[in-house]
Design a protein around this motif. Structure first.
Motif, PDB file in Angstrom:
ATOM      1  N   GLU A  52       0.838  -1.182   0.000  1.00  0.00           N
ATOM      2  CA  GLU A  52       0.000   0.000   0.000  1.00  0.00           C
ATOM      3  C   GLU A  52       0.882   1.244   0.000  1.00  0.00           C
ATOM      4  O   GLU A  52       2.037   1.189   0.379  1.00  0.00           O
ATOM      5  CB  GLU A  52      -0.939   0.021   1.214  1.00  0.00           C
ATOM      6  CG  GLU A  52      -0.226   0.095   2.541  1.00  0.00           C
ATOM      7  CD  GLU A  52      -1.173   0.186   3.713  1.00  0.00           C
ATOM      8  OE1 GLU A  52      -2.199   0.884   3.602  1.00  0.00           O
ATOM      9  OE2 GLU A  52      -0.898  -0.438   4.746  1.00  0.00           O
ATOM     10  N   ILE A  53       0.320   2.346  -0.453  1.00  0.00           N
ATOM     11  CA  ILE A  53       1.067   3.596  -0.484  1.00  0.00           C
ATOM     12  C   ILE A  53       0.599   4.455   0.686  1.00  0.00           C
ATOM     13  O   ILE A  53      -0.561   4.857   0.751  1.00  0.00           O
ATOM     14  CB  ILE A  53       0.852   4.330  -1.817  1.00  0.00           C
ATOM     15  CG1 ILE A  53       1.414   3.487  -2.956  1.00  0.00           C
ATOM     16  CG2 ILE A  53       1.504   5.702  -1.792  1.00  0.00           C
ATOM     17  CD1 ILE A  53       1.229   4.102  -4.315  1.00  0.00           C
ATOM     18  N   ARG A  54       1.495   4.725   1.602  1.00  0.00           N
ATOM     19  CA  ARG A  54       1.154   5.515   2.774  1.00  0.00           C
ATOM     20  C   ARG A  54       2.016   6.772   2.817  1.00  0.00           C
ATOM     21  O   ARG A  54       3.148   6.787   2.350  1.00  0.00           O
ATOM     22  CB  ARG A  54       1.354   4.713   4.056  1.00  0.00           C
ATOM     23  CG  ARG A  54       0.482   3.483   4.174  1.00  0.00           C
ATOM     24  CD  ARG A  54       0.640   2.828   5.521  1.00  0.00           C
ATOM     25  NE  ARG A  54       0.215   3.715   6.593  1.00  0.00           N
ATOM     26  CZ  ARG A  54       0.516   3.506   7.881  1.00  0.00           C
ATOM     27  NH1 ARG A  54       1.254   2.484   8.227  1.00  0.00           N
ATOM     28  NH2 ARG A  54       0.083   4.334   8.811  1.00  0.00           N
ATOM     29  N   ASN A  55       1.461   7.798   3.397  1.00  0.00           N
ATOM     30  CA  ASN A  55       2.189   9.034   3.613  1.00  0.00           C
ATOM     31  C   ASN A  55       3.225   8.794   4.709  1.00  0.00           C
ATOM     32  O   ASN A  55       2.901   8.275   5.779  1.00  0.00           O
ATOM     33  CB  ASN A  55       1.189  10.118   4.025  1.00  0.00           C
ATOM     34  CG  ASN A  55       1.851  11.438   4.291  1.00  0.00           C
ATOM     35  OD1 ASN A  55       2.901  11.743   3.738  1.00  0.00           O
ATOM     36  ND2 ASN A  55       1.229  12.239   5.150  1.00  0.00           N
ATOM     37  N   LEU A 104      -4.636   9.566  -6.528  1.00  0.00           N
ATOM     38  CA  LEU A 104      -3.946   8.389  -7.023  1.00  0.00           C
ATOM     39  C   LEU A 104      -4.932   7.316  -7.480  1.00  0.00           C
ATOM     40  O   LEU A 104      -5.888   6.987  -6.785  1.00  0.00           O
ATOM     41  CB  LEU A 104      -3.070   7.832  -5.897  1.00  0.00           C
ATOM     42  CG  LEU A 104      -2.278   6.570  -6.173  1.00  0.00           C
ATOM     43  CD1 LEU A 104      -1.175   6.862  -7.173  1.00  0.00           C
ATOM     44  CD2 LEU A 104      -1.699   6.032  -4.876  1.00  0.00           C
ATOM     45  N   THR A 105      -4.689   6.776  -8.657  1.00  0.00           N
ATOM     46  CA  THR A 105      -5.513   5.673  -9.146  1.00  0.00           C
ATOM     47  C   THR A 105      -4.707   4.384  -9.285  1.00  0.00           C
ATOM     48  O   THR A 105      -5.266   3.294  -9.197  1.00  0.00           O
ATOM     49  CB  THR A 105      -6.135   6.011 -10.515  1.00  0.00           C
ATOM     50  OG1 THR A 105      -5.089   6.328 -11.447  1.00  0.00           O
ATOM     51  CG2 THR A 105      -7.085   7.192 -10.397  1.00  0.00           C
ATOM     52  N   GLU A 106      -3.401   4.507  -9.508  1.00  0.00           N
ATOM     53  CA  GLU A 106      -2.548   3.318  -9.587  1.00  0.00           C
ATOM     54  C   GLU A 106      -1.094   3.722  -9.410  1.00  0.00           C
ATOM     55  O   GLU A 106      -0.741   4.903  -9.466  1.00  0.00           O
ATOM     56  CB  GLU A 106      -2.729   2.588 -10.912  1.00  0.00           C
ATOM     57  CG  GLU A 106      -2.388   3.408 -12.139  1.00  0.00           C
ATOM     58  CD  GLU A 106      -2.572   2.624 -13.428  1.00  0.00           C
ATOM     59  OE1 GLU A 106      -1.852   1.619 -13.609  1.00  0.00           O
ATOM     60  OE2 GLU A 106      -3.430   3.022 -14.243  1.00  0.00           O
ATOM     61  N   PHE A 151       0.088   7.406 -10.736  1.00  0.00           N
ATOM     62  CA  PHE A 151      -0.805   7.841 -11.808  1.00  0.00           C
ATOM     63  C   PHE A 151      -2.118   8.362 -11.234  1.00  0.00           C
ATOM     64  O   PHE A 151      -2.598   7.881 -10.209  1.00  0.00           O
ATOM     65  CB  PHE A 151      -1.147   6.673 -12.742  1.00  0.00           C
ATOM     66  CG  PHE A 151       0.022   6.030 -13.409  1.00  0.00           C
ATOM     67  CD1 PHE A 151       0.359   6.351 -14.718  1.00  0.00           C
ATOM     68  CD2 PHE A 151       0.797   5.092 -12.740  1.00  0.00           C
ATOM     69  CE1 PHE A 151       1.438   5.744 -15.348  1.00  0.00           C
ATOM     70  CE2 PHE A 151       1.871   4.477 -13.359  1.00  0.00           C
ATOM     71  CZ  PHE A 151       2.190   4.807 -14.666  1.00  0.00           C
ATOM     72  N   SER A 152      -2.704   9.342 -11.922  1.00  0.00           N
ATOM     73  CA  SER A 152      -4.086   9.744 -11.695  1.00  0.00           C
ATOM     74  C   SER A 152      -4.873   9.305 -12.924  1.00  0.00           C
ATOM     75  O   SER A 152      -4.326   8.665 -13.821  1.00  0.00           O
ATOM     76  CB  SER A 152      -4.197  11.261 -11.496  1.00  0.00           C
ATOM     77  OG  SER A 152      -3.947  11.931 -12.725  1.00  0.00           O
ATOM     78  N   GLU A 158      -5.727  11.015 -15.363  1.00  0.00           N
ATOM     79  CA  GLU A 158      -5.257  11.698 -16.572  1.00  0.00           C
ATOM     80  C   GLU A 158      -3.896  11.210 -17.060  1.00  0.00           C
ATOM     81  O   GLU A 158      -3.476  11.539 -18.166  1.00  0.00           O
ATOM     82  CB  GLU A 158      -5.196  13.209 -16.330  1.00  0.00           C
ATOM     83  CG  GLU A 158      -6.557  13.894 -16.257  1.00  0.00           C
ATOM     84  CD  GLU A 158      -7.307  13.556 -14.977  1.00  0.00           C
ATOM     85  OE1 GLU A 158      -6.630  13.360 -13.928  1.00  0.00           O
ATOM     86  OE2 GLU A 158      -8.548  13.457 -15.026  1.00  0.00           O
ATOM     87  N   GLY A 159      -3.178  10.449 -16.235  1.00  0.00           N
ATOM     88  CA  GLY A 159      -1.873   9.969 -16.656  1.00  0.00           C
ATOM     89  C   GLY A 159      -0.851   9.964 -15.537  1.00  0.00           C
ATOM     90  O   GLY A 159      -1.200  10.105 -14.351  1.00  0.00           O
ATOM     91  N   ALA A 160       0.441   9.789 -15.891  1.00  0.00           N
ATOM     92  CA  ALA A 160       1.512   9.721 -14.896  1.00  0.00           C
ATOM     93  C   ALA A 160       1.700  11.068 -14.207  1.00  0.00           C
ATOM     94  O   ALA A 160       1.785  12.105 -14.861  1.00  0.00           O
ATOM     95  CB  ALA A 160       2.808   9.279 -15.567  1.00  0.00           C
ATOM     96  N   VAL A 161       1.771  11.042 -12.886  1.00  0.00           N
ATOM     97  CA  VAL A 161       1.872  12.268 -12.091  1.00  0.00           C
ATOM     98  C   VAL A 161       3.282  12.481 -11.556  1.00  0.00           C
ATOM     99  O   VAL A 161       3.845  13.568 -11.676  1.00  0.00           O
ATOM    100  CB  VAL A 161       0.868  12.242 -10.918  1.00  0.00           C
ATOM    101  CG1 VAL A 161       1.076  13.450 -10.011  1.00  0.00           C
ATOM    102  CG2 VAL A 161      -0.557  12.195 -11.427  1.00  0.00           C
ATOM    103  N   SER A 162       3.874  11.463 -10.949  1.00  0.00           N
ATOM    104  CA  SER A 162       5.191  11.655 -10.337  1.00  0.00           C
ATOM    105  C   SER A 162       6.048  10.403 -10.456  1.00  0.00           C
ATOM    106  O   SER A 162       5.550   9.286 -10.633  1.00  0.00           O
ATOM    107  CB  SER A 162       5.052  12.056  -8.862  1.00  0.00           C
ATOM    108  OG  SER A 162       4.672  10.945  -8.072  1.00  0.00           O
ATOM    109  N   PHE A 163       7.344  10.621 -10.342  1.00  0.00           N
ATOM    110  CA  PHE A 163       8.335   9.555 -10.404  1.00  0.00           C
ATOM    111  C   PHE A 163       9.322   9.852  -9.291  1.00  0.00           C
ATOM    112  O   PHE A 163      10.014  10.879  -9.317  1.00  0.00           O
ATOM    113  CB  PHE A 163       9.023   9.558 -11.775  1.00  0.00           C
ATOM    114  CG  PHE A 163       9.923   8.394 -12.022  1.00  0.00           C
ATOM    115  CD1 PHE A 163       9.479   7.088 -11.885  1.00  0.00           C
ATOM    116  CD2 PHE A 163      11.237   8.609 -12.440  1.00  0.00           C
ATOM    117  CE1 PHE A 163      10.312   6.006 -12.143  1.00  0.00           C
ATOM    118  CE2 PHE A 163      12.076   7.533 -12.708  1.00  0.00           C
ATOM    119  CZ  PHE A 163      11.613   6.234 -12.554  1.00  0.00           C
TER     120      PHE A 163
END
Length: 243
Positions: free
Chosen positions: A85-88, A177-179, A213-214, A216-221
């Motif tokens: 999971e992605i956590r802050n 975030l979607t994925e 990704f959101s 609309e597309g890739a958000v961050s790397f």
């Protein structure tokens, strides 16, 4: 018998607070056995399910570890991040009862490197936003976060104050975030990493490379680097038996 207070705190949360207080005070050092579900039921006058929830959540947060048929024990004092999971990171640290702070090293726009352009669907050398942040757990440097952000998705990224809000929090709000995909690898700390994490030369580190990704597309790397002696990855899986 110790009963939950009447302040509205859920009973399982009161048990967690009690266990955390015993660990933080030093009464229960590393690898100490903590009370069993049955013992917590008697001590706090709660159901077995409530006691189990408190122990399970502390285990998932890396505060405790469980040995089947033996009991629950105090884990070594490393931060733990859930693998699936992605956590802050601020939430991870605060869940341990510790204080999170951050130091912004760099926040700028720069020419997009080839590997980042490929990851974010940008053109090489066109502008990409970049942030470099050191995250602290109780004043100890825990993680070096180097993040590239797609300006087309998050045009106001450079105007944010990341000393008080993590990039994860901000991006989750403006580009939900979607994925995501990520790679985890062991690396040796270079001079730059040693400087910011205050670790010895060539100490083993964990590096998580993550792309989000959101719709609309890739958000961050992002490249998230943590000292191996201070950080670990783990998780809990519920598996449905095949019938």
């Amino acid at each position: 018998m110790q009963r939950s207070n009447d302040s509205g705190t859920p009973k399982f949360a009161a048990i967690k607070e009690f266990i955390l207080s015993q660990i933080e005070s030093g009464n229960w050092p590393e690898h100490s056995r903590v009370p069993s579900e049955h013992e917590l039921c008697d001590q706090f006058a709660v159901s077995r399910m409530t006691a189990r929830r408190a122990l399970q959540e502390l285990t998932e947060q890396g505060v405790l570890y469980r040995t089947q048929g033996v009991g629950s024990f105090v884990a070594s004092p490393k931060s733990q991040s859930a693998l699936l999971e992605i956590r802050n990171i601020a939430d991870e640290i605060q869940a341990r009862g510790h204080f999170h702070s951050a130091r912004l090293v760099q926040l700028t726009s720069l020419p997009c490197p080839t590997v980042v352009a490929t990851a974010l669907g940008l053109v090489r050398n066109e502008p990409v936003f970049f942030s470099l942040i050191v995250h602290f757990d109780n004043q100890t440097p825990l993680q070096l976060e180097a993040r590239y952000v797609n300006p087309k998705m998050v045009p106001l990224y450079l105007q944010q104050d990341f000393a008080f809000q993590t990039p994860h929090e901000y991006l989750s709000a403006v580009a939900p975030l979607t994925e995501a995909d990520h790679i985890i690898e062991a690396v040796l700390a270079d001079e730059f990493t040693c400087k910011h994490l205050k670790i010895s030369a060539h100490e083993p580190c964990l590096r998580l490379t993550r792309r989000t990704f959101s719709r609309e597309g890739a958000v961050s790397f992002a490249f998230l680097t943590s000292a191996g002696s201070r950080y670990r990855l783990g998780g809990h899986l519920n598996i449905t038996p095949v019938k």
